[in-house]
Design an enzyme around this catalytic site. Structure first.
Site, PDB file in Angstrom:
ATOM      1  N   GLY A 238      90.822 144.100 -46.618  1.00  0.00           N
ATOM      2  CA  GLY A 238      89.484 143.935 -47.624  1.00  0.00           C
ATOM      3  C   GLY A 238      88.785 142.506 -47.575  1.00  0.00           C
ATOM      4  O   GLY A 238      87.832 142.164 -48.191  1.00  0.00           O
ATOM      5  N   GLU A 272      96.867 144.145 -44.729  1.00  0.00           N
ATOM      6  CA  GLU A 272      96.566 144.972 -43.964  1.00  0.00           C
ATOM      7  C   GLU A 272      94.930 144.459 -43.494  1.00  0.00           C
ATOM      8  O   GLU A 272      93.886 145.300 -43.808  1.00  0.00           O
ATOM      9  CB  GLU A 272      96.384 146.342 -44.555  1.00  0.00           C
ATOM     10  CG  GLU A 272      97.503 147.004 -45.294  1.00  0.00           C
ATOM     11  CD  GLU A 272      97.409 148.390 -45.851  1.00  0.00           C
ATOM     12  OE1 GLU A 272      96.195 148.687 -46.308  1.00  0.00           O
ATOM     13  OE2 GLU A 272      98.594 149.052 -45.921  1.00  0.00           O
ATOM     14  N   GLY A 274      91.519 143.994 -41.705  1.00  0.00           N
ATOM     15  CA  GLY A 274      90.885 144.342 -40.546  1.00  0.00           C
ATOM     16  C   GLY A 274      89.796 143.686 -40.056  1.00  0.00           C
ATOM     17  O   GLY A 274      89.711 142.948 -38.983  1.00  0.00           O
ATOM     18  N   ARG A 275      88.618 143.873 -40.821  1.00  0.00           N
ATOM     19  CA  ARG A 275      87.371 143.417 -40.622  1.00  0.00           C
ATOM     20  C   ARG A 275      87.297 141.897 -40.379  1.00  0.00           C
ATOM     21  O   ARG A 275      86.771 140.931 -39.419  1.00  0.00           O
ATOM     22  CB  ARG A 275      86.564 143.506 -41.651  1.00  0.00           C
ATOM     23  CG  ARG A 275      85.137 143.025 -41.627  1.00  0.00           C
ATOM     24  CD  ARG A 275      84.307 143.134 -42.848  1.00  0.00           C
ATOM     25  NE  ARG A 275      84.208 144.405 -43.590  1.00  0.00           N
ATOM     26  CZ  ARG A 275      83.654 145.505 -43.363  1.00  0.00           C
ATOM     27  NH1 ARG A 275      82.496 145.216 -42.579  1.00  0.00           N
ATOM     28  NH2 ARG A 275      83.925 146.614 -44.181  1.00  0.00           N
ATOM     29  N   ARG A 310      76.937 151.069 -38.685  1.00  0.00           N
ATOM     30  CA  ARG A 310      76.763 150.302 -39.729  1.00  0.00           C
ATOM     31  C   ARG A 310      75.432 150.224 -40.572  1.00  0.00           C
ATOM     32  O   ARG A 310      75.242 149.996 -41.682  1.00  0.00           O
ATOM     33  CB  ARG A 310      77.565 148.813 -39.730  1.00  0.00           C
ATOM     34  CG  ARG A 310      79.065 149.114 -39.351  1.00  0.00           C
ATOM     35  CD  ARG A 310      79.910 147.827 -39.640  1.00  0.00           C
ATOM     36  NE  ARG A 310      79.973 147.256 -40.925  1.00  0.00           N
ATOM     37  CZ  ARG A 310      79.285 146.264 -41.465  1.00  0.00           C
ATOM     38  NH1 ARG A 310      78.522 145.827 -40.734  1.00  0.00           N
ATOM     39  NH2 ARG A 310      79.574 146.080 -42.638  1.00  0.00           N
ATOM     40  N   TYR A 314      75.390 151.840 -43.995  1.00  0.00           N
ATOM     41  CA  TYR A 314      75.340 150.594 -45.184  1.00  0.00           C
ATOM     42  C   TYR A 314      74.424 150.040 -45.259  1.00  0.00           C
ATOM     43  O   TYR A 314      74.405 149.002 -46.449  1.00  0.00           O
ATOM     44  CB  TYR A 314      76.760 149.848 -44.921  1.00  0.00           C
ATOM     45  CG  TYR A 314      77.949 150.508 -44.451  1.00  0.00           C
ATOM     46  CD1 TYR A 314      78.477 151.515 -45.454  1.00  0.00           C
ATOM     47  CD2 TYR A 314      78.561 150.239 -43.219  1.00  0.00           C
ATOM     48  CE1 TYR A 314      79.796 152.076 -45.088  1.00  0.00           C
ATOM     49  CE2 TYR A 314      79.848 150.709 -43.144  1.00  0.00           C
ATOM     50  CZ  TYR A 314      80.631 151.626 -43.997  1.00  0.00           C
ATOM     51  OH  TYR A 314      81.593 152.093 -43.640  1.00  0.00           O
ATOM     52  N   CYS A 340      67.169 160.362 -32.349  1.00  0.00           N
ATOM     53  CA  CYS A 340      65.910 161.170 -32.991  1.00  0.00           C
ATOM     54  C   CYS A 340      66.215 161.174 -34.576  1.00  0.00           C
ATOM     55  O   CYS A 340      66.636 162.164 -35.158  1.00  0.00           O
ATOM     56  CB  CYS A 340      65.789 162.472 -32.419  1.00  0.00           C
ATOM     57  SG  CYS A 340      65.243 162.366 -30.591  1.00  0.00           S
ATOM     58  N   GLU A 341      66.228 160.044 -34.979  1.00  0.00           N
ATOM     59  CA  GLU A 341      66.692 160.054 -36.636  1.00  0.00           C
ATOM     60  C   GLU A 341      65.574 158.720 -37.123  1.00  0.00           C
ATOM     61  O   GLU A 341      65.833 157.488 -36.407  1.00  0.00           O
ATOM     62  CB  GLU A 341      67.945 159.766 -36.769  1.00  0.00           C
ATOM     63  CG  GLU A 341      69.104 160.794 -36.347  1.00  0.00           C
ATOM     64  CD  GLU A 341      69.214 161.731 -37.563  1.00  0.00           C
ATOM     65  OE1 GLU A 341      68.707 161.531 -38.786  1.00  0.00           O
ATOM     66  OE2 GLU A 341      69.714 162.923 -37.275  1.00  0.00           O
ATOM     67  N   TYR A 369      84.733 148.074 -37.294  1.00  0.00           N
ATOM     68  CA  TYR A 369      83.910 149.195 -37.580  1.00  0.00           C
ATOM     69  C   TYR A 369      82.581 149.548 -36.919  1.00  0.00           C
ATOM     70  O   TYR A 369      81.565 149.932 -37.269  1.00  0.00           O
ATOM     71  CB  TYR A 369      83.656 149.322 -39.087  1.00  0.00           C
ATOM     72  CG  TYR A 369      84.763 148.882 -39.842  1.00  0.00           C
ATOM     73  CD1 TYR A 369      85.685 150.000 -39.958  1.00  0.00           C
ATOM     74  CD2 TYR A 369      85.121 148.025 -40.569  1.00  0.00           C
ATOM     75  CE1 TYR A 369      86.965 149.659 -40.638  1.00  0.00           C
ATOM     76  CE2 TYR A 369      86.240 147.634 -41.211  1.00  0.00           C
ATOM     77  CZ  TYR A 369      87.037 148.563 -41.426  1.00  0.00           C
ATOM     78  OH  TYR A 369      88.206 148.182 -41.954  1.00  0.00           O
TER      79      TYR A 369
HETATM   80  C1  LIG Z   1      90.171 150.083 -44.412  1.00  0.00           C
HETATM   81  C2  LIG Z   1      91.542 149.873 -44.868  1.00  0.00           C
HETATM   82  C3  LIG Z   1      91.839 148.333 -44.642  1.00  0.00           C
HETATM   83  C4  LIG Z   1      91.401 147.342 -43.875  1.00  0.00           C
HETATM   84  O1  LIG Z   1      90.143 146.905 -44.684  1.00  0.00           O
HETATM   85  P1  LIG Z   1      89.302 145.589 -44.292  1.00  0.00           P
HETATM   86  O2  LIG Z   1      88.220 145.441 -44.964  1.00  0.00           O
HETATM   87  O3  LIG Z   1      88.806 145.789 -42.627  1.00  0.00           O
HETATM   88  O4  LIG Z   1      90.234 144.409 -43.919  1.00  0.00           O
HETATM   89  C5  LIG Z   1      93.228 148.069 -45.131  1.00  0.00           C
HETATM   90  N1  LIG Z   1      93.798 148.999 -45.854  1.00  0.00           N
HETATM   91  C6  LIG Z   1      93.306 150.141 -46.013  1.00  0.00           C
HETATM   92  C7  LIG Z   1      94.281 151.261 -46.649  1.00  0.00           C
HETATM   93  C8  LIG Z   1      92.115 150.659 -45.704  1.00  0.00           C
HETATM   94  O5  LIG Z   1      91.643 151.848 -45.745  1.00  0.00           O
END
Ligand SMILES: *Cc1c(COP(=O)(O)O)cnc(C)c1O
Length: 412
Positions: A238, A272, A274-275, A310, A314, A340-341, A369
């Site tokens: 997150g 965890e 990601g981004r 995105r 969003y 076509c949107e 993403y």
């Molecule tokens: C999407 C997600 C993440 C990663 O979130 P980021 O904002 O990309 O760091 C981690 N854990 C779970 C369970 C998720 O669904």
């Protein structure tokens, strides 16, 4: 800090001129920098001194070349489907560093995860627990389980990517979670090993993370009092990135804030991200097809909402830069795709470089993403993915063809 920088008005990815890649692989394509991916992974992972596993959130960028890189750096994977498990294993990620989240796991997916010997399954409901017990018993295996608790904390982010509020579908309300643990304790093929939570994405402030950790800590103490001990505390992902003018916490600040709360819990931390690792390590390169002046100025490019969802999904902002800069002239325009949107735009009423047909544009901060959310809508083959390392580039996913569009289809 990322490795997409101008040298004399020519945009480079590390030591490769992006226009040279476009000339060889065509457009559009996603482009990632090995150096940036590595740097971001190490900055995040290295910020923690507490025993921990950095399980990269596969859904942010799931190409096996990218997953392999993180695996080589000692990372694991956070997966949310059987398909992501398949990818992570193919990429060589150690199953003992894979955690499985998500509200809707099928029994087939549970079986695949158990047979692969992954570290932990983050269970999100009582019915899921029962299904898992049944699958594990059928296999004669014990399922290593954590419950994803929902701490009801407002992450102050976009509504679609907030997950830790009571009104969100994720996790088990933290007030009810003790019952789930006690139920799990009685099950023959379930082994409780952790607690997990994930409150949302693109958070630009540490305080919601701290608030949720405090709630989770109280809960872990309650578990301990009930005689249930855990070995893993999974705090999800997150951490946000800078797309425009956001000021997300540095990994060191984030890590320090969590570890200050954590010190006496005696469990291994699972993260965890990601981004924060891949977001600014990738861009989308697209070519201007046409420009036109209607009620406003439109720049029509060869990438659309099917390639990068995105902005449409969003209202997300992505900076748009010229790949070969001619001057500093900018104008306010909509950068739109061929779909076509009306919702098909990469930028809406934003300052973009003045450009003309044939120019290449870089849609910045598209590593997370981006490709993973792309689709074949309007029967558009999905674009290529390219990875640069130093002065070489590799196509890590070929551009799809018309044949790939109908692979698997048949006329009865
Ligand atoms: C999407 C997600 C993440 C990663 O979130 P980021 O904002 O990309 O760091 C981690 N854990 C779970 C369970 C998720 O669904």
């Amino acid at each position: 800090m990322n490795h997409f920088q101008y040298k004399d008005d020519i945009l480079f990815c590390e030591d490769v001129a992006i226009a040279d890649i476009a000339a060889e692989v065509g457009t559009p394509f996603y482009l990632y920098s090995t150096e940036t991916l590595t740097r971001h992974f190490k900055a995040f992972d290295g910020a923690f001194s507490h025993p921990h596993i950095t399980c990269f959130a596969t859904k942010a960028c799931s190409n096996i070349a990218v997953l392999n890189l993180f695996g080589e750096l000692g990372g694991g994977a956070d997966i949310v489907s059987g398909g992501e498990l398949f990818r992570a294993l193919k990429a060589g990620i150690d199953p003992k560093k894979i955690v499985y989240s998500g509200v809707g796991k099928s029994k087939e997916e549970m079986r695949f995860a158990l047979e692969s010997g992954i570290l932990m399954i983050n269970v999100e409901s009582h019915q899921e627990l029962e299904a898992l017990q049944e699958v594990a018993a059928g296999l004669g295996i014990t399922a290593p389980v954590s419950f994803r608790v929902n701490p009801d904390v407002d992450p102050k982010t976009h509504a679609y990517i907030s997950t830790g509020l009571a009104k969100n579908k994720f996790g088990i309300p933290i007030q009810e979670a003790l019952h789930s643990y006690q139920a799990a304790e009685k099950m023959s093929h379930i082994e409780i090993i952790g607690v997990s939570c994930h409150i949302g994405s693109q958070l630009t402030d540490v305080s919601p993370f701290v608030e949720s950790l405090q709630k989770v800590k109280v809960f872990v103490e309650k578990l301990n009092q009930a005689g249930i001990t855990i070995s893993y505390l999974d705090l999800g992902g997150g951490v946000g990135i800078c797309y425009n003018d956001e000021e997300p916490p540095l990994p060191a600040i984030y890590a320090e804030a969590l570890e200050r709360e954590m010190h006496d819990l005696g469990c291994t931390l699972i993260l965890e991200p990601g981004r924060v690792i891949v977001g600014n390590a990738g861009i989308l390169v697209t070519k201007v097809l046409f420009t036109k002046q209607g009620g406003k100025k439109f720049v029509i490019v060869d990438a659309g909402m099917n390639d990068l969802a995105r902005p449409s999904l969003y209202g997300a902002y992505h900076a748009i830069k010229a790949v070969n800069r001619k001057n500093d002239a900018v104008e306010v325009a909509d950068v739109v795709g061929p779909i076509c949107e009306t919702g098909d735009f990469l930028a809406k009423e934003k300052e973009v470089p003045v450009c003309r047909s044939g120019d290449l544009l870089a849609v910045m901060s598209s590593g997370a993403y981006g490709f993973t959310m792309s689709s074949n809508y309007n029967s558009r083959p999905r674009v290529a993915e390219v990875l640069v390392k130093g002065d070489v580039f590799h196509v890590i996913r070929k551009r799809e063809t018309y044949d790939s569009l109908i692979a698997g289809e048949m006329i009865p």
